[in-house]
Design an enzyme around this catalytic site. Structure first.
Site, mmCIF file in Angstrom:
data_model
loop_
_atom_site.group_PDB
_atom_site.id
_atom_site.type_symbol
_atom_site.label_atom_id
_atom_site.label_comp_id
_atom_site.label_asym_id
_atom_site.label_seq_id
_atom_site.Cartn_x
_atom_site.Cartn_y
_atom_site.Cartn_z
ATOM 1 N N HIS A 22 0.839 -1.197 0.000
ATOM 2 C CA HIS A 22 0.000 0.000 0.000
ATOM 3 C C HIS A 22 0.879 1.255 0.000
ATOM 4 O O HIS A 22 1.879 1.319 0.721
ATOM 5 C CB HIS A 22 -0.899 0.003 1.244
ATOM 6 C CG HIS A 22 -1.633 1.286 1.471
ATOM 7 N ND1 HIS A 22 -1.276 2.182 2.457
ATOM 8 C CD2 HIS A 22 -2.707 1.834 0.832
ATOM 9 C CE1 HIS A 22 -2.099 3.213 2.442
ATOM 10 N NE2 HIS A 22 -2.975 3.033 1.464
ATOM 11 N N ASN A 23 0.514 2.245 -0.815
ATOM 12 C CA ASN A 23 1.301 3.486 -0.904
ATOM 13 C C ASN A 23 2.805 3.172 -0.902
ATOM 14 O O ASN A 23 3.567 3.663 -0.074
ATOM 15 C CB ASN A 23 0.940 4.434 0.237
ATOM 16 C CG ASN A 23 -0.419 5.088 0.028
ATOM 17 O OD1 ASN A 23 -1.067 4.887 -1.001
ATOM 18 N ND2 ASN A 23 -0.864 5.870 0.992
ATOM 19 N N GLU A 52 1.610 0.074 -5.480
ATOM 20 C CA GLU A 52 0.659 1.160 -5.723
ATOM 21 C C GLU A 52 1.368 2.413 -6.223
ATOM 22 O O GLU A 52 2.436 2.774 -5.720
ATOM 23 C CB GLU A 52 -0.115 1.482 -4.446
ATOM 24 C CG GLU A 52 -1.202 2.528 -4.652
ATOM 25 C CD GLU A 52 -2.071 2.718 -3.437
ATOM 26 O OE1 GLU A 52 -3.100 3.418 -3.567
ATOM 27 O OE2 GLU A 52 -1.739 2.190 -2.358
ATOM 28 N N ASP A 54 0.336 6.355 -6.828
ATOM 29 C CA ASP A 54 -0.598 7.471 -6.735
ATOM 30 C C ASP A 54 -0.105 8.583 -7.665
ATOM 31 O O ASP A 54 0.869 9.267 -7.354
ATOM 32 C CB ASP A 54 -0.692 7.989 -5.303
ATOM 33 C CG ASP A 54 -1.416 7.022 -4.382
ATOM 34 O OD1 ASP A 54 -1.853 5.976 -4.863
ATOM 35 O OD2 ASP A 54 -1.524 7.318 -3.175
ATOM 36 N N HIS A 67 1.600 11.239 -2.111
ATOM 37 C CA HIS A 67 0.335 11.114 -1.384
ATOM 38 C C HIS A 67 -0.321 12.484 -1.413
ATOM 39 O O HIS A 67 0.095 13.393 -0.686
ATOM 40 C CB HIS A 67 0.593 10.636 0.051
ATOM 41 C CG HIS A 67 -0.618 10.062 0.701
ATOM 42 N ND1 HIS A 67 -0.749 9.924 2.055
ATOM 43 C CD2 HIS A 67 -1.777 9.582 0.176
ATOM 44 C CE1 HIS A 67 -1.921 9.387 2.342
ATOM 45 N NE2 HIS A 67 -2.557 9.170 1.215
ATOM 46 N N GLU A 101 -3.638 4.757 -8.892
ATOM 47 C CA GLU A 101 -4.617 5.706 -8.385
ATOM 48 C C GLU A 101 -4.403 6.998 -9.176
ATOM 49 O O GLU A 101 -3.440 7.721 -8.964
ATOM 50 C CB GLU A 101 -4.448 5.923 -6.887
ATOM 51 C CG GLU A 101 -5.616 6.661 -6.255
ATOM 52 C CD GLU A 101 -5.561 6.679 -4.742
ATOM 53 O OE1 GLU A 101 -5.767 7.767 -4.173
ATOM 54 O OE2 GLU A 101 -5.288 5.630 -4.137
#
Length: 493
Positions: A22-23, A52, A54, A67, A101
């Site tokens: 995650h992230n 991931e 973003d 983020h 994302e």
């Protein structure tokens, strides 16, 4: 033997648990920490297969990864893609999933697509038709990179497919969380507050929905449609489309294409897990479709949740903060130790077919005899002699999750002797993970020393030496010879 790759890798992709991050770019917390390309390299080299990205608009039409709306660092999207190409298949040939994302405008989405295609070239897997209704296998997708993200819906002829319109029903991690929990798997769902019930199979985003959801959907549709736009070039290379599924039943199982998947927050997932009917329906749904779980937004310290209950629902991609070396990540390390740490572990048979059966419950007896050459916390060279004790933990279903501990041995990290026996009843050994935690007793808070974690199904009986690892899962320097001596017996109940 199970520490090496031994499983059949020719099942559909949905039949495997997949090591997921995650992230991935963050080095620390979710608000102010630095971002680094090295985080992708480290996770991939450690067996992670889903990372991931973003993506946000950058200067000079050069997309960045960060983020959003925080003080975290920024890195270049193109640098991450280059690193994935260079290091992604060093330790595992099996496919890498890029969880995109997407917060970029259309201009920079085109840059995303062009960068991916020009850098990865033959490594990039393109979406296709699947006549048998299942995704290709990890073996079929060897050395391939798969994009997961929003996709344009080419047609609205099929009502359920239209309801799963990626561009209108995407569940982003920064979207407001749902408060509705399905209560049964026959197509009916009820809100947790009040007595209002409604009939629905998936989130509405097109015409043809039931009258009870049309009004709500119409309002959300216009807001979402205005917010989300996807460039055709990026959509065309997105292997796994995303959207929402709220009911796990036969209709959604057969109607939703196998290459369309969902993400669920930790909060929503653990609400679902309270209902056995939902869990059983989810297990069946996940035979054909992929599910990804991600940490709740309040975990700003990048702490992790227990992944084992999520695996128990058949969810393949249980995403954790790999930069945080806590117990849940250690459980994850143990899970993927099986099958050669290649990032893919085949699900138990009962999750793959109605004909599959669960392994019978067992009584696991562990006689903790002694420890050898235990280092100081953090591998420190100076400090007091440690006062070690061992915590034995089982992580699995809620019924099986428990822990027990030895007494403390004062001032002896060289060869402490415990000679204590512990018994665990494990009802679902196919899903349970055993962790040995060694800690240093202290008046205020006991400090972590070392651990080892492995699936209960991989445990061998008899006198065993347990190699201990540092917090990052490494066995080097002062941890190179640290171990526990235990005797194990397993009895079928």
């Amino acid at each position: 033997a199970k520490a090496n790759k031994y499983q059949d890798m020719n099942h559909p992709l949905s039949h495997y648990f997949i090591a997921s991050s995650h992230n991935t770019y963050l080095e620390g917390d979710q608000l102010t920490s630095a971002s680094s390309v090295n985080r992708y390299i480290n996770d991939l080299l450690n067996g992670c297969r889903c990372v991931e990205l973003d993506c946000w608009n950058g200067d000079n039409s050069d997309p960045i990864i960060t983020h959003g709306n925080t003080l975290t660092g920024k890195i270049m999207f193109k640098d991450v893609i280059k690193a994935i190409k260079q290091y992604g298949f060093v330790n595992s040939k099996y496919p890498i999933i890029l969880s995109i994302e997407n917060h970029c405008n259309l201009e920079q989405q085109l840059v995303l697509a062009t960068t991916i295609k020009d850098t990865l070239r033959e490594m990039l897997a393109y979406p296709s038709d699947y006549p048998d209704g299942f995704l290709p296998s990890p073996e079929d997708l060897s050395y391939k990179v798969l994009l997961k993200g929003k996709r344009l819906n080419p047609s609205v002829d099929n009502e359920l497919d239209a309801d799963f319109d990626d561009a209108l029903a995407e569940e982003d991690e920064d979207d407001e969380e749902e408060t509705t929990t399905p209560s049964v798997v026959d197509g009916t769902s009820s809100k947790k507050k009040g007595k209002v019930t409604r009939q629905a199979s998936v989130t509405s985003s097109a015409s043809g929905v039931s009258s009870s959801t049309a009004a709500t959907a119409a309002g959300k549709k216009s807001k979402k449609a205005e917010k989300i736009k996807v460039h055709q070039d990026l959509s065309d290379i997105t292997f796994l489309g995303t959207g929402k599924v709220k009911i796990f039943n036969s209709e959604t199982y057969h109607s939703i294409p196998c290459d369309k998947m969902c993400s669920y927050s930790e909060t929503k997932t653990f609400n679902y897990l309270q209902n056995s009917d939902i869990v059983n329906g989810w297990i069946v749904h996940n035979r054909k479709h992929l599910s990804r779980i991600y940490p709740k937004g309040t975990r700003v310290d990048s702490s992790n949740y227990d992944p084992a209950p999520c695996w128990a629902a058949g969810s393949q991609m249980v995403a954790l903060n790999y930069q945080t070396n806590d117990l849940p990540l250690h459980v994850n390390t143990g899970k993927f130790r099986e099958n050669g740490n290649i990032g893919y572990v085949l699900k138990p048979e009962y999750m793959l077919s109605d004909k599959g059966v669960k392994s019978p419950p067992i009584k696991l007896t562990i006689h903790v005899l002694s420890g050898q050459q235990l280092p100081k916390p953090g591998g420190a060279k100076v400090g007091e002699i440690i006062d070690p004790f061992v915590v034995l933990r089982i992580n699995g279903t809620s019924e099986d999750t428990s822990d027990q501990r030895t007494r403390t041995v004062n001032d002896n990290g060289f060869n402490p002797i415990w000679n204590e026996v512990f018994t665990f009843v494990v009802n679902e050994p196919d899903l349970a993970i055993l962790t040995f935690d060694v800690l240093d007793e202290d008046v205020v808070i006991s400090e972590f020393v070392a651990f080892y974690s492995l699936p209960v199904s991989c445990i061998r009986q008899g006198l065993r030496f347990v190699p201990l690892l540092d917090a990052a899962g490494k066995r080097e320097q002062d941890f190179a010879f640290a171990s526990l001596t235990v005797r194990i017996s397993i009895d079928t109940l």
